[in-house]
Every structure is written in C-alpha cells, then in structure tokens.
Design a protein around this motif. Sequence first.
Motif, short mmCIF file in Angstrom:
data_model
loop_
_atom_site.label_atom_id
_atom_site.label_comp_id
_atom_site.label_asym_id
_atom_site.label_seq_id
_atom_site.Cartn_x
_atom_site.Cartn_y
_atom_site.Cartn_z
N TYR A 21 -0.68 9.12 -6.65
CA TYR A 21 -0.13 8.84 -7.97
C TYR A 21 1.39 9.01 -7.96
CZ TYR A 21 0.84 9.63 -12.93
OH TYR A 21 1.36 9.58 -14.19
N TRP A 22 1.86 10.13 -7.41
CA TRP A 22 3.30 10.37 -7.36
C TRP A 22 4.00 9.46 -6.35
CZ3 TRP A 22 6.15 12.48 -10.90
CH2 TRP A 22 5.53 13.30 -11.83
N SER A 23 3.30 9.08 -5.29
CA SER A 23 3.87 8.10 -4.36
C SER A 23 4.12 6.77 -5.05
CB SER A 23 2.92 7.88 -3.18
OG SER A 23 2.86 9.00 -2.35
N ALA A 24 3.18 6.37 -5.90
CA ALA A 24 3.33 5.11 -6.63
C ALA A 24 4.50 5.18 -7.61
CB ALA A 24 2.04 4.77 -7.36
N ILE A 25 4.69 6.33 -8.23
CA ILE A 25 5.82 6.48 -9.16
C ILE A 25 7.14 6.34 -8.40
CG2 ILE A 25 7.07 8.17 -10.59
CD1 ILE A 25 4.31 9.16 -11.53
N TRP A 26 7.25 7.01 -7.25
CA TRP A 26 8.50 6.93 -6.47
C TRP A 26 8.68 5.56 -5.84
CZ3 TRP A 26 12.53 9.71 -7.18
CH2 TRP A 26 12.39 10.98 -7.69
N GLY A 57 9.03 5.55 3.10
CA GLY A 57 9.04 6.89 3.69
C GLY A 57 9.26 7.97 2.65
N PHE A 58 10.22 7.75 1.74
CA PHE A 58 10.48 8.75 0.71
C PHE A 58 9.30 8.87 -0.25
CE2 PHE A 58 12.06 10.27 -3.35
CZ PHE A 58 12.65 11.46 -2.95
N SER A 59 8.68 7.75 -0.59
CA SER A 59 7.51 7.78 -1.47
C SER A 59 6.37 8.56 -0.83
CB SER A 59 7.05 6.36 -1.79
OG SER A 59 8.04 5.65 -2.47
N SER A 60 6.16 8.35 0.45
CA SER A 60 5.12 9.08 1.16
C SER A 60 5.46 10.56 1.29
CB SER A 60 4.89 8.45 2.53
OG SER A 60 3.85 9.10 3.19
N LEU A 61 6.73 10.86 1.51
CA LEU A 61 7.16 12.26 1.58
C LEU A 61 6.91 12.96 0.25
CD1 LEU A 61 9.96 13.79 3.44
CD2 LEU A 61 10.15 14.09 1.00
N ALA A 62 7.25 12.31 -0.85
CA ALA A 62 7.03 12.91 -2.17
C ALA A 62 5.54 13.07 -2.46
CB ALA A 62 7.69 12.06 -3.25
N GLY A 63 4.74 12.07 -2.08
CA GLY A 63 3.30 12.17 -2.29
C GLY A 63 2.68 13.25 -1.42
N LEU A 84 -1.47 7.92 5.14
CA LEU A 84 -2.43 6.93 5.63
C LEU A 84 -3.00 6.11 4.48
CD1 LEU A 84 -4.18 5.79 7.98
CD2 LEU A 84 -5.84 7.56 7.36
N PHE A 85 -3.47 6.79 3.43
CA PHE A 85 -4.04 6.08 2.29
C PHE A 85 -2.98 5.26 1.55
CE2 PHE A 85 -7.44 9.45 2.38
CZ PHE A 85 -8.40 8.60 2.89
N TYR A 86 -1.76 5.78 1.50
CA TYR A 86 -0.65 5.04 0.89
C TYR A 86 -0.42 3.73 1.64
CZ TYR A 86 4.18 3.98 -0.40
OH TYR A 86 5.32 3.36 -0.83
N THR A 87 -0.38 3.78 2.96
CA THR A 87 -0.17 2.57 3.75
C THR A 87 -1.34 1.60 3.58
OG1 THR A 87 1.07 3.84 5.38
CG2 THR A 87 0.26 1.70 6.07
N LEU A 88 -2.55 2.10 3.57
CA LEU A 88 -3.69 1.22 3.37
C LEU A 88 -3.64 0.52 2.02
CD1 LEU A 88 -6.62 3.30 4.92
CD2 LEU A 88 -5.50 1.27 5.85
#
Length: 132
Positions: A21-26, A57-63, A84-88
């Motif tokens: 959820y937070w990755s999507a926001i960033w 990368g930053f979105s994944s780091l925050a997530g 991994l799920f973010y990339t998928l």
Amino acid sequence: MNPLSRLLGFRMASPVASGLYWSAIWLAIGAIIISILLMGSSISEAELLPWVFGVHGFSSLAGGFVSARRSGRRGWYFGAANGLFYTLLILIISFLAADAAWTVTVPILLAVTCFAGAFGGMLGVNTGSRGK
C-alpha cells in the motif's frame, strides 16, 4: 490506531499488504515528479530509465520499511517479500495495460526492488515498537 484505520474502519492484517500500500503511494508521488521533470526540462523519455529505477527502488524501500516495522521481526525477509510482490504487481499491470515485453530490464528491476525492500526492511524492523 492510526488515522487511516479510524477513517476507513479497517486495519490491514498483513505487513506485506500494508507495505505494498505504501509502495503504491510512493510510486504515485514518484510518477508525478518524473512527469513534472519530463515536462519541465529537456530530458527525453529515452533518458528516464535511471529515474524510473530510482522511483521503483525508493518505493520498494519505503514499502519494505513499513512492512518490517509492522511485523517487528525478520526485516530483510518482509522487505524482500515486499519488493518481490511489488515487482510482480508492476509487471502484471504493465503487461495488461501496455502489453510490455519481457526484456533485460525485468530482472534488473526485480533485483533493485528486492534489495531496496530488504534494506528498507532492515531499517524498519529496528524502528518498530515491539520488543521495547
């Protein structure tokens, strides 16, 4: 309870789901910044690949940070799972929306997001309130 849970009346049980959820926001914030950069400068779309990897990368780091903070344990594991799920999700959305092909950038994106998520998870697990 955080303000979002009070406002919407639900709480995410899974740490990885809240991290996504937070990755999507960033990601949305990063996409807006890249759009403004593209519009307001002389950078062409062909030169945006490092910027796009940086945003992912930053979105994944925050997530990963949020995911590990919520779990309170195994930060690198929850952060890498978030990456991994973010990339998928990004790959599924890009394939369905724009019929994106599998190129050499896909494994690079997977490596960037998994390592950034794991690093964010290592940082996030140490800021959690559990065990204190």
